[in-house]
Design a protein around this motif. Structure first.
Motif, PDB file in Angstrom:
ATOM      1  N   LYS A 248      73.777  92.248   5.069  1.00  0.00           N
ATOM      2  CA  LYS A 248      73.633  93.693   4.958  1.00  0.00           C
ATOM      3  C   LYS A 248      72.315  94.109   5.588  1.00  0.00           C
ATOM      4  O   LYS A 248      71.299  93.430   5.415  1.00  0.00           O
ATOM      5  N   GLY A 251      69.603  94.476   3.090  1.00  0.00           N
ATOM      6  CA  GLY A 251      69.477  93.385   2.129  1.00  0.00           C
ATOM      7  C   GLY A 251      68.499  92.318   2.579  1.00  0.00           C
ATOM      8  O   GLY A 251      68.446  91.943   3.753  1.00  0.00           O
ATOM      9  N   LEU A 255      68.623  87.872  -1.279  1.00  0.00           N
ATOM     10  CA  LEU A 255      69.731  88.491  -1.984  1.00  0.00           C
ATOM     11  C   LEU A 255      71.048  88.407  -1.214  1.00  0.00           C
ATOM     12  O   LEU A 255      72.093  88.829  -1.709  1.00  0.00           O
ATOM     13  N   THR A 256      71.003  87.870   0.010  1.00  0.00           N
ATOM     14  CA  THR A 256      72.218  87.773   0.824  1.00  0.00           C
ATOM     15  C   THR A 256      73.162  86.736   0.230  1.00  0.00           C
ATOM     16  O   THR A 256      72.761  85.619  -0.081  1.00  0.00           O
ATOM     17  N   LYS A 282      70.770  84.176   5.364  1.00  0.00           N
ATOM     18  CA  LYS A 282      71.173  85.384   6.102  1.00  0.00           C
ATOM     19  C   LYS A 282      71.198  85.051   7.590  1.00  0.00           C
ATOM     20  O   LYS A 282      70.284  85.363   8.336  1.00  0.00           O
TER      21      LYS A 282
END
Length: 327
Positions: A248, A251, A255-256, A282
């Protein structure tokens, strides 16, 4: 990082419209520059049409780039004749032709003369065909070229322009993102609008069936498909793992989220797909390469670094956290 590819013992990395080659020591040499701003991860194909290993990269915003085993760079500009595809996004070698898609016409697939990735002379065996949905990815599977589109999937069979034939696989399901397409455990796996699906060859030669494999963890996909801005995937062969990542824009890496899909043998010889959630990776691009029995699983990050998965006992220097819940 727009691509991170293992080729001829080195890592080919693209960033900011420039392509470099380097080693795991972090020393890189420029190969070509000024390709423009990337809007997606670069697609690529490793091939050998004339006894020389080559790598072709489709950027989507410049002509396709060819890198040979001596790391010389050439441009696909129809040197051999015809008209080259304009800024293709996808590229795959099939039946000794090079296939390009995602160029000026998003529903057209263009193929080169046999054994000549830069020759598009129709009288010598080059050509094109069109489908009725936007192409999002190409993949060779069991002597067929699978053409993944936004709302449909097609397959191309045959060996030359004289007998190439396009047929429907399905007109009801498409692929959300071509970067999710991988060959995994003898099937092709991809992300559809309702989760992970496979294209599996059945016992009847030439028949194809589609199967949903993630319905038992559908909530994981519902949470991520709608608000992810980028998708990527990688296969870890020795673990029979398919890893899918949802990125995201806003993001952070920590937190991915992603999903690991594993094929495991069950009772009575029946194999089953099992899933787990991963967090903290990520990737902007990925590649897996096997050399002398050693599996290199790489991903390029949005931070400009290239990382190797499955190496060491920490998570980029930090302790690895994990949870297990039994059935």
């Amino acid at each position: 990082v727009d691509c991170s590819i293992v080729f001829n013992g080195q890592v080919i990395v693209a960033r900011g419209g420039d392509i470099h080659r380097g080693t795991t020591s972090g020393s890189f040499t420029s190969l070509t520059t000024g390709l423009g701003t990337a809007t997606r991860a670069y697609d690529f194909e490793k091939f050998n049409f004339n006894g020389t290993d080559k790598l072709i990269i489709a950027t989507g915003h410049s002509p396709a780039q060819i890198i040979d085993s001596s790391f010389s760079v050439d441009v696909v500009n129809a040197t051999g004749g015809g008209t080259a595809p304009s800024n293709p996004k996808f590229v795959k070698a099939f039946q000794n032709h090079m296939f390009y898609a995602g160029a000026t016409n998003s529903q057209e697939v263009i193929f080169s003369v046999p054994f000549a990735e830069d020759n598009f002379t129709s009288a010598s065996g080059a050509g094109s065909f069109r489908v009725d949905s936007t192409v999002v990815g190409l993949k060779v599977f069991r002597n067929e070229l699978i053409v993944f589109c936004e709302t449909r999937i097609f397959k191309l069979s045959g060996s030359s322009s004289s007998n190439f034939a396009v047929a429907d696989v399905t007109r009801d399901i498409g692929c959300i993102n071509g970067d999710t397409i991988q060959e995994f455990a003898g099937d092709l796996i991809f992300l559809g609008p309702d989760g992970l699906r496979t294209i599996a060859g059945t016992a009847r030669i030439g028949d194809v069936e589609l199967g949903t494999i993630s319905s038992n963890v559908q909530s994981l996909f519902d949470e991520n498909i709608s608000n992810a801005t980028a998708f990527d995937s990688v296969v870890i062969p020795e673990k029979t793992q398919y890893r899918l990542f949802f990125s995201k824009d806003a993001g952070s890496e920590s937190l991915t989220e992603g999903i690991i899909c594993v094929l495991k043998g069950g009772s009575g010889g029946q194999s089953n797909y099992e899933f787990s959630r991963i967090k903290g990776i990520k990737p902007a691009c990925t590649d897996t390469f096997i050399t002398s029995g050693d599996v290199l699983a790489l991903h390029g990050g949005f931070d400009g670094y290239v990382y190797r998965q499955e190496e060491g006992a920490t998570f980029d220097g930090s302790a690895i956290n994990g949870k297990y819940r039994s059935p």
